[in-house]
Design an enzyme around this catalytic site. Structure first.
Site, PDB file in Angstrom:
ATOM      1  N   GLN A  72       0.816  -1.215   0.000  1.00  0.00           N
ATOM      2  CA  GLN A  72       0.000   0.000   0.000  1.00  0.00           C
ATOM      3  C   GLN A  72       0.849   1.264   0.000  1.00  0.00           C
ATOM      4  O   GLN A  72       0.402   2.305  -0.470  1.00  0.00           O
ATOM      5  CB  GLN A  72      -0.946  -0.012   1.199  1.00  0.00           C
ATOM      6  N   HIS A  82     -12.123  -0.084   7.680  1.00  0.00           N
ATOM      7  CA  HIS A  82     -10.729  -0.135   7.241  1.00  0.00           C
ATOM      8  C   HIS A  82     -10.557   0.453   5.841  1.00  0.00           C
ATOM      9  O   HIS A  82      -9.610   1.198   5.582  1.00  0.00           O
ATOM     10  CB  HIS A  82     -10.229  -1.576   7.286  1.00  0.00           C
ATOM     11  N   LEU A  83     -11.470   0.126   4.942  1.00  0.00           N
ATOM     12  CA  LEU A  83     -11.397   0.684   3.595  1.00  0.00           C
ATOM     13  C   LEU A  83     -11.586   2.193   3.623  1.00  0.00           C
ATOM     14  O   LEU A  83     -11.071   2.907   2.756  1.00  0.00           O
ATOM     15  CB  LEU A  83     -12.454   0.032   2.701  1.00  0.00           C
ATOM     16  N   ASP A  95     -10.335   4.589   5.487  1.00  0.00           N
ATOM     17  CA  ASP A  95      -9.113   5.398   5.499  1.00  0.00           C
ATOM     18  C   ASP A  95      -8.198   5.060   4.328  1.00  0.00           C
ATOM     19  O   ASP A  95      -7.405   5.881   3.888  1.00  0.00           O
ATOM     20  CB  ASP A  95      -8.375   5.253   6.836  1.00  0.00           C
ATOM     21  N   GLN A  96      -8.340   3.848   3.761  1.00  0.00           N
ATOM     22  CA  GLN A  96      -7.507   3.455   2.627  1.00  0.00           C
ATOM     23  C   GLN A  96      -7.923   4.150   1.332  1.00  0.00           C
ATOM     24  O   GLN A  96      -7.114   4.274   0.408  1.00  0.00           O
ATOM     25  CB  GLN A  96      -7.557   1.939   2.456  1.00  0.00           C
ATOM     26  N   HIS A 126      -8.198   6.106  12.728  1.00  0.00           N
ATOM     27  CA  HIS A 126      -7.365   5.886  11.545  1.00  0.00           C
ATOM     28  C   HIS A 126      -7.783   6.841  10.431  1.00  0.00           C
ATOM     29  O   HIS A 126      -6.941   7.425   9.736  1.00  0.00           O
ATOM     30  CB  HIS A 126      -7.504   4.442  11.051  1.00  0.00           C
TER      31      HIS A 126
END
EC number: 6.5.1.4
Length: 348
Positions: A107, A290-291, A293-294, A316
């Site tokens: 990443q 989780h996705l 912040d990605q 996050h």
């Protein structure tokens, strides 16, 4: 030089990874103090140090403070990101090896290479399926397909499974260069199409993945979800087991997993993963925690503005937003009440 406080917000590795990516992309030198100050063992662990050196290598950058346990780092990018063939091995930076998550290295370098001129092929070695990190299965089935919608063209192929604590896994990553990033509008996820599951074990009896698959299938079907499970027994350098679930909605994707460990039954591992998925399903949100912040970094680099609704506004997410804004890449607004993230691109 941009000064970044590594202890800000959740004080973890996300601050480091985002800073490295943006420094490589923009050419801005950075100084990070207090790296991973919010963790039980502060400073650079094996996967973080590998990410640091990978970011420097792809842009011929200069480093100070690149050592295990270091809480201070200076990174001065060189003459732009160079596409090419690279090998990064997390186990090489630590005596005795490491199962550090190679997905965190992936990443860090993905967006810089996707925006560079020319295609790249990267071999990554270390931990492929490690707790508290995105798994390679998540990268393959959720992260990369979602980034594809924004213009990123990349593929991963799992060569060998790598579990904690042995590692020994391998992934091949292919990245198409010269990508043009577009915005993402994802406020509604639509109906659930299906849940696909993979239960896998290496160097363990075949009944272990089968029991995980059976339990997950029963739980999800009882909840009224359409599910397709696959049980696999694979070869590996060490024993390991896990179950990985991907939910495909009309407009979005999400993924959850559980890992086997001593004195934890196969059925319990499946219950943990299913519990996470069902909890997310009840939120009605298109984007998992989780996705959320990605997606910020590609959205901030896009030529259009983006907005998406998240299951939960995590530290996050807010921490990553603050780091991105340090580089002057548009304006990120997080509506806590509506759980909507809006990214106003500076290119629009």
């Amino acid at each position: 030089m941009i000064d970044i406080d590594g202890s800000y917000g959740e004080g973890g590795g996300q601050v480091l990874r985002t800073s490295l990516s943006l420094a490589a992309i923009t050419g801005e030198p950075i100084r990070i103090a207090g790296i991973r100050a919010g963790r039980r063992k502060p400073g650079l662990a094996a996967q973080h140090l590998t990410a640091v050196r990978a970011a420097a290598r792809i842009c011929h950058g200069e480093l100070q403070g690149d050592a295990l346990g270091s809480t201070m780092l200076e990174f001065i990018p060189g003459g732009g990101v160079k596409a090419g063939n690279y090998i990064f091995d997390v186990s090489e930076v630590q005596q005795g090896g490491s199962a550090g998550a190679i997905t965190l290295v992936l990443q860090t370098i993905l967006l810089p290479l996707a925006l560079a001129d020319g295609d790249s092929h990267i071999t990554l070695r270390g931990g492929t399926h490690v707790i508290f990190s995105p798994t390679v299965t998540y990268i393959e089935r959720v992260y990369l397909p979602m980034l594809c919608r924004m213009g990123i063209k990349a593929q991963v192929k799992l060569g060998a499974w790598g579990w904690y604590p042995r590692g020994g896994g391998e992934v091949n990553l292919q990245v198409k260069g010269g990508c043009q990033l577009c915005g993402l509008n994802l406020l509604e996820r639509g109906e659930l199409k299906r849940v696909q599951g993979l239960a896998v074990a290496t160097e363990l009896p075949a009944h272990i993945p089968q029991r995980m698959a059976n339990r997950a299938e029963n739980l999800l079907r009882t909840a009224g979800l359409r599910v397709s499970m696959q049980a696999l027994r694979e070869k590996g350098v060490a024993p390991g087991a896990g179950i990985f679930l991907t939910a495909e909605y009309c407009n979005s994707l999400t993924g959850f997993g559980g890992f086997g460990r001593l004195r934890l039954s196969s059925e319990k591992v499946a219950e943990i993963a299913c519990g996470q998925l069902l909890q997310f399903h009840e939120t009605g949100a298109p984007v998992d925690e989780h996705l959320a912040d990605q997606l910020l970094l590609p959205a901030a680099l896009a030529s259009e503005s983006s907005q998406y609704r998240v299951a939960e506004v995590s530290t996050h997410l807010t921490t990553n937003a603050a780091v991105i804004e340090k580089f002057g890449l548009g304006k990120i607004t997080v509506n806590q009440a509506e759980r909507v993230v809006a990214i106003a691109s500076d290119k629009t």
